[in-house]
Design a protein around this motif. Structure first.
Motif, PDB file in Angstrom:
ATOM      1  N   ARG A 173       0.849  -1.178   0.000  1.00 54.91           N
ATOM      2  CA  ARG A 173       0.000   0.000   0.000  1.00 54.91           C
ATOM      3  C   ARG A 173       0.892   1.238   0.000  1.00 54.91           C
ATOM      4  NH1 ARG A 173      -0.856   1.732   5.584  1.00 54.91           N
ATOM      5  NH2 ARG A 173       0.211   0.251   6.983  1.00 54.91           N
ATOM      6  N   ILE A 174       0.358   2.316  -0.510  1.00 54.61           N
ATOM      7  CA  ILE A 174       1.097   3.587  -0.537  1.00 54.61           C
ATOM      8  C   ILE A 174       0.362   4.589   0.328  1.00 54.61           C
ATOM      9  CG2 ILE A 174       1.768   5.551  -1.980  1.00 54.61           C
ATOM     10  CD1 ILE A 174       2.457   3.626  -4.185  1.00 54.61           C
ATOM     11  N   ILE A 175       1.107   5.189   1.251  1.00 56.95           N
ATOM     12  CA  ILE A 175       0.559   6.260   2.076  1.00 56.95           C
ATOM     13  C   ILE A 175       1.252   7.565   1.682  1.00 56.95           C
ATOM     14  CG2 ILE A 175       0.074   4.681   3.979  1.00 56.95           C
ATOM     15  CD1 ILE A 175       2.538   5.909   5.420  1.00 56.95           C
ATOM     16  N   ALA A 234       5.428  10.240  -0.599  1.00 51.37           N
ATOM     17  CA  ALA A 234       4.709   8.976  -0.783  1.00 51.37           C
ATOM     18  C   ALA A 234       5.608   7.858  -0.284  1.00 51.37           C
ATOM     19  CB  ALA A 234       4.357   8.753  -2.254  1.00 51.37           C
ATOM     20  N   MET A 235       5.031   6.938   0.479  1.00 54.38           N
ATOM     21  CA  MET A 235       5.806   5.862   1.097  1.00 54.38           C
ATOM     22  C   MET A 235       5.117   4.538   0.790  1.00 54.38           C
ATOM     23  SD  MET A 235       6.784   5.627   5.151  1.00 54.38           S
ATOM     24  CE  MET A 235       8.055   6.896   5.062  1.00 54.38           C
ATOM     25  N   ALA A 236       5.878   3.576   0.281  1.00 53.24           N
ATOM     26  CA  ALA A 236       5.343   2.247  -0.005  1.00 53.24           C
ATOM     27  C   ALA A 236       5.540   1.361   1.216  1.00 53.24           C
ATOM     28  CB  ALA A 236       6.040   1.643  -1.217  1.00 53.24           C
ATOM     29  N   ILE A 237       4.459   0.746   1.674  1.00 57.80           N
ATOM     30  CA  ILE A 237       4.506  -0.136   2.832  1.00 57.80           C
ATOM     31  C   ILE A 237       4.372  -1.579   2.337  1.00 57.80           C
ATOM     32  CG2 ILE A 237       3.533  -0.666   5.087  1.00 57.80           C
ATOM     33  CD1 ILE A 237       4.677   2.194   4.781  1.00 57.80           C
ATOM     34  N   VAL A 243       8.935  -0.259   5.480  1.00 52.27           N
ATOM     35  CA  VAL A 243       8.950   0.736   4.411  1.00 52.27           C
ATOM     36  C   VAL A 243       9.749   0.166   3.244  1.00 52.27           C
ATOM     37  CG1 VAL A 243       9.616   3.067   3.741  1.00 52.27           C
ATOM     38  CG2 VAL A 243       8.727   2.637   6.036  1.00 52.27           C
ATOM     39  N   ALA A 244       9.079  -0.023   2.106  1.00 53.86           N
ATOM     40  CA  ALA A 244       9.713  -0.627   0.937  1.00 53.86           C
ATOM     41  C   ALA A 244      10.289   0.412  -0.015  1.00 53.86           C
ATOM     42  CB  ALA A 244       8.714  -1.507   0.198  1.00 53.86           C
ATOM     43  N   GLY A 245       9.789   1.640   0.067  1.00 49.56           N
ATOM     44  CA  GLY A 245      10.270   2.683  -0.832  1.00 49.56           C
ATOM     45  C   GLY A 245       9.686   4.018  -0.438  1.00 49.56           C
TER      46      GLY A 245
END
Length: 330
Positions: A173-175, A234-237, A243-245
């Motif tokens: 998911r992206i937050i 933007a942070m990829a979970i 945190v993936a990216g």
């Protein structure tokens, strides 16, 4: 007789004269090569435990005809400094630039910084006086980058097709957030930030990795808030909650029509899923929604970073300059 003097950034009149020289010296470059006065007026005098700053001016009578800047990181890479010299266009070829650089090198050596780095800007694929001056001063080219600019209307036209190319992978998911990282992701975010220097192509630049504790991240966020800079992130979970990216676009309150990409990094363990493109789309969506008057965003990437250059090209970025990362061992 031109004298080289250190400038107190808290002396607003002197700082403004210094800033005017830099603005004039960069006026012929494309894009947004020089910050607005309000940005410099706030940022340069501000206390910053992460960065040391020395300003010097070339003074002829009562006029400032040259401006120099030396910055030093204070948490890591304590052997390096960054030097920049600017000369008023009507006073070039008088040796002023050389004297400014020599003074900055003296300051660097006095601060125990034997490696000095700098930058030269050229037309895309071309050459220019800045490169010749740097080589004459003993600076080698350590890396080549492309400076790119995106017109937001171009991004908006491409946006839906881009999102279709890079859907968020199953389980991820992206937050998004403005500047301040959610507490539950802070430690994992710091781990990812610590990878930057080992994952970004540096060429021959002599730079070391850094460590980012929760306290250091929070202090950096507060400095951004205090100076009116918003880091639209933007942070990829990942499925396991790590945190993936992460990617961001930075916009100052004083200049809401221009933005700048800060960092974009995907953990190597999570690559191959087009997370980079998905993150970039998310940050640009956030910037467009937050700043309706935003006109353009700029970024830079090493020419050898083919993956990131392909992502930026897909977004609509176009190369406007070549950046030479320079280095000299004193």
């Amino acid at each position: 007789m031109v004298d080289i003097e250190q400038i107190n950034p808290r002396n607003e009149a002197a700082l403004r004269a210094w800033w005017e020289v830099g603005r004039a010296a960069t006026a012929d470059r494309p894009g947004k090569p020089w910050p607005l006065w309000e940005q410099s007026r706030v940022a340069l005098p501000a206390d910053n435990p992460e960065r040391g700053v020395t300003l010097v001016g070339a003074i002829d009578g009562r006029e400032m005809v040259g401006a120099g800047l030396l910055t030093r990181t204070l948490k890591e890479n304590l052997h390096t400094a960054m030097a920049f010299a600017f000369v008023r266009p009507d006073r070039t070829r008088e040796g002023i630039g050389r004297r400014l650089v020599e003074e900055l090198e003296v300051v660097a050596v006095g601060d125990g910084r034997p490696t000095v780095q700098s930058e030269a800007y050229l037309p895309p694929g071309g050459s220019g006086a800045a490169e010749h001056f740097a080589r004459a001063m003993g600076y080698d080219v350590a890396s080549r980058e492309s400076i790119k600019e995106l017109t937001l209307t171009d991004f908006v036209e491409r946006r839906d097709a881009l999102a279709a190319r890079a859907p968020v992978p199953e389980g991820y998911r992206i937050i998004t957030f403005d500047t301040v990282c959610p507490e539950e992701h802070l430690a994992s975010f710091g781990r990812l930030l610590g990878m930057l220097m080992s994952e970004v192509p540096l060429g021959d630049l002599d730079l070391e990795a850094s460590e980012w504790s929760a306290e250091r991240i929070r202090a950096a966020e507060q400095r951004q808030v205090d100076t009116g800079r918003h880091v639209q992130t933007a942070m990829a979970i990942a499925p396991d909650g790590s945190v993936a990216g992460v990617s961001d676009v930075r916009v100052d309150d004083s200049d809401p029509v221009h933005g700048q990409v800060g960092i974009t990094i995907v953990d190597p363990a999570h690559r191959g899923r087009r997370l980079g493109l998905a993150l970039k789309v998310a940050t640009h969506d956030l910037a467009v929604a937050t700043y309706p008057d935003l006109v353009s965003v700029d970024t830079s990437n090493a020419e050898v970073n083919t993956w990131m250059n392909a992502v930026n090209d897909a977004l609509g970025y176009r190369t406007i300059e070549t950046l030479l990362e320079l280095q000299k061992k004193l």
